[in-house]
Design a protein around this motif. Structure first.
Motif, PDB file in Angstrom:
ATOM      1  N   LEU A 533       1.954 -50.984   7.020  1.00 25.00           N
ATOM      2  CA  LEU A 533       1.487 -51.282   8.370  1.00 25.00           C
ATOM      3  C   LEU A 533       0.684 -52.575   8.417  1.00 25.00           C
ATOM      4  N   ALA A 534      -0.136 -52.814   7.418  1.00 23.27           N
ATOM      5  CA  ALA A 534      -0.921 -54.050   7.387  1.00 23.27           C
ATOM      6  C   ALA A 534      -0.001 -55.268   7.306  1.00 23.27           C
ATOM      7  N   HIS A 535       1.014 -55.171   6.425  1.00 31.17           N
ATOM      8  CA  HIS A 535       1.966 -56.274   6.318  1.00 31.17           C
ATOM      9  C   HIS A 535       2.775 -56.431   7.607  1.00 31.17           C
ATOM     10  N   ARG A 536       3.092 -55.291   8.242  1.00 30.30           N
ATOM     11  CA  ARG A 536       3.837 -55.342   9.498  1.00 30.30           C
ATOM     12  C   ARG A 536       3.046 -56.089  10.567  1.00 30.30           C
ATOM     13  N   ALA A 537       1.770 -55.769  10.700  1.00 29.28           N
ATOM     14  CA  ALA A 537       0.932 -56.451  11.682  1.00 29.28           C
ATOM     15  C   ALA A 537       0.878 -57.948  11.402  1.00 29.28           C
ATOM     16  N   ALA A 538       0.707 -58.299  10.125  1.00 31.86           N
ATOM     17  CA  ALA A 538       0.658 -59.716   9.757  1.00 31.86           C
ATOM     18  C   ALA A 538       1.979 -60.410  10.080  1.00 31.86           C
ATOM     19  N   HIS A 539       3.084 -59.703   9.826  1.00 35.83           N
ATOM     20  CA  HIS A 539       4.399 -60.296  10.099  1.00 35.83           C
ATOM     21  C   HIS A 539       4.615 -60.506  11.600  1.00 35.83           C
ATOM     22  N   LEU A 540       4.181 -59.550  12.418  1.00 39.89           N
ATOM     23  CA  LEU A 540       4.329 -59.713  13.859  1.00 39.89           C
ATOM     24  C   LEU A 540       3.597 -60.949  14.352  1.00 39.89           C
ATOM     25  N   ILE A 541       2.417 -61.193  13.786  1.00 42.11           N
ATOM     26  CA  ILE A 541       1.594 -62.317  14.233  1.00 42.11           C
ATOM     27  C   ILE A 541       2.091 -63.629  13.636  1.00 42.11           C
ATOM     28  N   ARG A 542       2.293 -63.656  12.326  1.00 42.55           N
ATOM     29  CA  ARG A 542       2.647 -64.914  11.669  1.00 42.55           C
ATOM     30  C   ARG A 542       4.137 -65.179  11.704  1.00 42.55           C
ATOM     31  N   GLY A 543       4.934 -64.123  11.626  1.00 39.13           N
ATOM     32  CA  GLY A 543       6.366 -64.326  11.558  1.00 39.13           C
ATOM     33  C   GLY A 543       7.061 -64.325  12.894  1.00 39.13           C
ATOM     34  N   LEU A 544       6.557 -63.523  13.852  1.00 44.62           N
ATOM     35  CA  LEU A 544       7.207 -63.425  15.155  1.00 44.62           C
ATOM     36  C   LEU A 544       6.348 -63.970  16.289  1.00 44.62           C
ATOM     37  N   GLY A 545       5.151 -64.454  15.973  1.00 45.96           N
ATOM     38  CA  GLY A 545       4.355 -65.149  16.966  1.00 45.96           C
ATOM     39  C   GLY A 545       3.614 -64.275  17.952  1.00 45.96           C
ATOM     40  N   ALA A 546       3.459 -62.987  17.685  1.00 47.98           N
ATOM     41  CA  ALA A 546       2.736 -62.127  18.623  1.00 47.98           C
ATOM     42  C   ALA A 546       1.257 -62.520  18.664  1.00 47.98           C
ATOM     43  N   ALA A 547       0.660 -62.390  19.834  1.00 46.63           N
ATOM     44  CA  ALA A 547      -0.774 -62.633  19.946  1.00 46.63           C
ATOM     45  C   ALA A 547      -1.523 -61.514  19.221  1.00 46.63           C
ATOM     46  N   PRO A 548      -2.523 -61.838  18.405  1.00 41.54           N
ATOM     47  CA  PRO A 548      -3.228 -60.792  17.644  1.00 41.54           C
ATOM     48  C   PRO A 548      -3.767 -59.679  18.526  1.00 41.54           C
ATOM     49  N   GLU A 549      -4.299 -60.056  19.714  1.00 41.40           N
ATOM     50  CA  GLU A 549      -4.898 -59.032  20.564  1.00 41.40           C
ATOM     51  C   GLU A 549      -3.855 -58.108  21.188  1.00 41.40           C
ATOM     52  N   SER A 550      -2.567 -58.436  21.047  1.00 44.07           N
ATOM     53  CA  SER A 550      -1.523 -57.597  21.629  1.00 44.07           C
ATOM     54  C   SER A 550      -0.994 -56.549  20.653  1.00 44.07           C
ATOM     55  N   VAL A 551      -1.419 -56.616  19.394  1.00 46.25           N
ATOM     56  CA  VAL A 551      -0.868 -55.725  18.379  1.00 46.25           C
ATOM     57  C   VAL A 551      -1.717 -54.457  18.281  1.00 46.25           C
ATOM     58  N   LEU A 552      -1.067 -53.318  18.409  1.00 41.86           N
ATOM     59  CA  LEU A 552      -1.756 -52.033  18.336  1.00 41.86           C
ATOM     60  C   LEU A 552      -1.278 -51.275  17.106  1.00 41.86           C
ATOM     61  N   ALA A 553      -2.193 -50.891  16.230  1.00 47.59           N
ATOM     62  CA  ALA A 553      -1.868 -50.074  15.063  1.00 47.59           C
ATOM     63  C   ALA A 553      -2.692 -48.793  15.148  1.00 47.59           C
ATOM     64  N   LEU A 554      -2.024 -47.647  15.053  1.00 44.98           N
ATOM     65  CA  LEU A 554      -2.706 -46.359  15.151  1.00 44.98           C
ATOM     66  C   LEU A 554      -2.669 -45.656  13.799  1.00 44.98           C
ATOM     67  N   THR A 555      -3.841 -45.212  13.350  1.00 45.83           N
ATOM     68  CA  THR A 555      -3.905 -44.364  12.157  1.00 45.83           C
ATOM     69  C   THR A 555      -4.589 -43.062  12.567  1.00 45.83           C
ATOM     70  N   PHE A 556      -4.569 -42.080  11.656  1.00 47.51           N
ATOM     71  CA  PHE A 556      -5.090 -40.771  12.022  1.00 47.51           C
ATOM     72  C   PHE A 556      -6.396 -40.406  11.322  1.00 47.51           C
ATOM     73  N   THR A 557      -6.969 -41.315  10.545  1.00 50.82           N
ATOM     74  CA  THR A 557      -8.285 -41.068   9.944  1.00 50.82           C
ATOM     75  C   THR A 557      -9.096 -42.344   9.996  1.00 50.82           C
ATOM     76  N   ASN A 558     -10.424 -42.174  10.022  1.00 53.02           N
ATOM     77  CA  ASN A 558     -11.304 -43.343   9.983  1.00 53.02           C
ATOM     78  C   ASN A 558     -11.151 -44.099   8.675  1.00 53.02           C
ATOM     79  N   LYS A 559     -10.907 -43.354   7.598  1.00 52.76           N
ATOM     80  CA  LYS A 559     -10.738 -43.997   6.291  1.00 52.76           C
ATOM     81  C   LYS A 559      -9.524 -44.929   6.314  1.00 52.76           C
ATOM     82  N   ALA A 560      -8.415 -44.441   6.873  1.00 47.61           N
ATOM     83  CA  ALA A 560      -7.224 -45.278   6.938  1.00 47.61           C
ATOM     84  C   ALA A 560      -7.450 -46.482   7.848  1.00 47.61           C
ATOM     85  N   ALA A 561      -8.201 -46.282   8.927  1.00 50.32           N
ATOM     86  CA  ALA A 561      -8.487 -47.398   9.823  1.00 50.32           C
ATOM     87  C   ALA A 561      -9.306 -48.469   9.113  1.00 50.32           C
TER      88      ALA A 561
END
Length: 568
Positions: A533-561
């Motif tokens: 997921l971390a690499h996916r977020a980076a790829h969306l921003i750096r590889g596909l040009g998404a604005a960082p504030e537009s990317v939403l990543a959901l995890t199910f624990t505070n530790k994972a977040a």
């Protein structure tokens, strides 16, 4: 709906092909678009001026209209929902090419006059300077300041607007032949320039980054060379339809309540680049390369975004706070083209366009006002969803450069087919978003789920675009970076590809590089979901040009977040 005005069209009179655009056709398309006031265009051309005299009648307010018999014939060709009155105002675009301060200047200016007598005086003055009888806009070796002086001498009520002020080759502030300020161009008459046309490749927030333009009204017009292009951009009036009220509005005296804009990235000079080499670059990359094409060594065409940034003394965020009365829209034919999977000029799109007008009214009513739930019932699949996204500014942009129009898309790769399948399964009111899959897992970074913007909220190119953003797809010009659905924070195109860090196995890499769409990562403990997921977020921003504030990543624990935050 408030009256809409498009003051910048061309008659395209040609002796070889007769008239490509007559006044009836212009009126017809004004009704289809929902435009109430249209510039005649090219009133300096003798044959077109004769047609204006023959086919338009004064309405007593300094504007003109079609006589009753012609208007009945025109309005009979559109659905009843599109029938409205249409007014015309005398307008012309002049190309001024001249030497000033040691440079050749090429500036296009829009002149609007209140009556036939004033226009005739203006034409007589220009005919003594150059050839105004040739086809197309007049090209004169006349200083822009002197053209303004002539217009004011012919009528003290003349309206003078520098046209598409940022385009590289022919404009007031263009990189290739323009000036750095209004005062440099117009000198002692600068105070008479009260309105500026932003052009297709810029929007109001971009213009407000340059404080020297403060105090001038920003207007938007179609610069239409064919009737179907009428109303690509327009001005929203809150005043009566009369010449004095229009002049007051364009002088900043009230009456102009907003503008309707192209998405500026769709304009053909938004980004820097070199068309023959398929190279498109961010401003920072152009600077690093010294303005030279990395493929062939020829000079790059520096686009509007770069030019604005060069003269800017405000941030985009500051500029946005100064102008919140515009709305970016794509033409209905382009929306239907994407939904139907055929070209915008195809018969299939033309038929759907006419059906939409019959069902809902003029194009601007459809794009701005018709409830999306009504549009969802239209035969073109997902029209309601498409218009909803566009009103919120959630679009995918492929910016224009060096004379190549950009592309605005409303759906990601493969997304339209998936949503059509859902619509077929659940009906038009069925869900149109979300990922399917197992109930246990983590929702991946998803650029198709941005924070919403209110319709009409300002938009513009992201200031934060960094050199090194990678190209979007192999079919795009080198240097391209595509912005995925976001707050329409367009990522400026740039050169180079950023390699993903190592240590991803083939399945993880497949997930990371999947086309932009809602994505669910399903795997057991310790299999690298968080890393993926971390690499996916980076790829969306750096590889596909998404604005960082537009990317939403959901995890199910505070530790994972916390782990995600650390990795990112």
């Amino acid at each position: 709906m408030s009256p809409l005005a498009d003051l910048h069209v061309h008659s395209k009179y040609s002796r070889a092909t007769a008239r490509d655009l007559d006044l009836e056709n212009l009126g017809l398309w004004a009704l289809k678009k929902g435009v109430d006031l249209v510039g005649t265009g090219d009133f300096t051309h003798p044959a077109w001026f004769a047609e204006i005299r023959e086919k338009l009648v004064p309405d007593g307010s300094g504007l003109f209209r079609l006589p009753d018999d012609l208007f009945r014939a025109v309005s009979g060709s559109v659905p009843g929902s599109c029938r409205n009155d249409v007014r015309f105002v005398l307008s012309v675009e002049i190309s001024n090419i001249y030497k000033k301060d040691g440079r050749t200047r090429k500036v296009h200016n829009l002149v609007i006059l209140p009556g036939l007598a004033e226009a005739e005086r203006f034409n007589q003055r220009l005919a003594r300077i150059g050839n105004i009888a040739s086809d197309g806009r007049p090209i004169l070796g006349l200083d822009s300041r002197n053209l303004l002086e002539i217009a004011l001498e012919c009528s003290d009520a003349a309206i003078f607007i520098p046209a598409h002020i940022w385009t590289p080759w022919f404009s007031l502030l263009g990189d290739k032949s323009g000036f750095d300020s209004i005062e440099e161009c117009f000198g002692d008459l600068s105070g008479h320039v009260t309105a500026l046309e932003t052009g297709l490749s810029s929007d109001p927030p971009m213009n407000r980054m340059v404080s020297s333009l403060d105090g001038r009204v920003l207007v938007s017009n179609s610069d239409a060379h064919s009737p179907s292009k009428l109303g690509r951009e327009a001005n929203v009036l809150s005043c009566e339809l009369s010449y004095p009220a229009l002049r007051k509005a364009l002088a900043g005296g009230g009456g102009l309540s907003g503008t309707i804009e192209f998405f500026p990235e769709e304009g053909k000079y938004h980004a820097d680049g070199h068309r023959s080499c398929g190279v498109r670059l961010a401003p920072e990359e152009t600077t690093r390369l010294g303005g030279v094409c990395p493929a062939c060594g020829a000079p790059l065409t520096v686009g509007v975004l770069s030019r604005v940034r060069k003269l800017a003394d405000r941030s985009l965020a500051e500029a946005r706070d100064l102008c919140r009365n515009h709305q970016c829209l794509a033409p209905l034919s382009e929306v239907l083209s994407e939904l139907l999977g055929v070209g915008p000029a195809s018969g299939k799109v033309e038929a759907a366009y006419e059906e939409a007008l019959a069902a809902f009214g003029p194009e601007y009513v459809i794009l701005r006002e018709t409830p999306v739930e009504d549009l969802a019932r239209f035969r073109a699949p997902l029209l309601g969803e498409a218009v909803s996204r566009m009103r919120a500014g959630r679009v995918i942009v492929s910016p224009g450069y060096d004379g190549v129009y950009g592309v605005i898309r409303l759906f990601g790769e493969g997304e339209l087919s998936r949503l059509k399948g859902q619509q077929a399964l659940f009906g038009p009111s069925g869900g149109t978003g979300g990922a399917s899959g197992a109930s246990k897992g983590k929702a991946a970074a998803d650029p198709a789920r941005p924070a919403e913007r209110a319709p009409g909220a300002p938009s513009g190119p992201a200031e934060e675009a960094k050199p090194g953003d990678s190209p979007g797809t192999a079919s795009e010009p080198s240097g391209l970076s595509i912005a995925e659905p976001s707050e329409r924070a367009c990522r400026a195109p740039s050169a180079g590809r950023v390699a993903e860090p190592p240590a991803l196995n083939p399945l993880q890499r497949e997930a990371v590089e999947a086309p932009a769409a809602p994505l669910l990562i399903v795997a057991g403990p310790g299999t690298g979901k968080t890393r993926t997921l971390a690499h996916r977020a980076a790829h969306l921003i750096r590889g596909l040009g998404a604005a960082p504030e537009s990317v939403l990543a959901l995890t199910f624990t505070n530790k994972a977040a916390a782990e995600m935050r650390e990795r990112l």
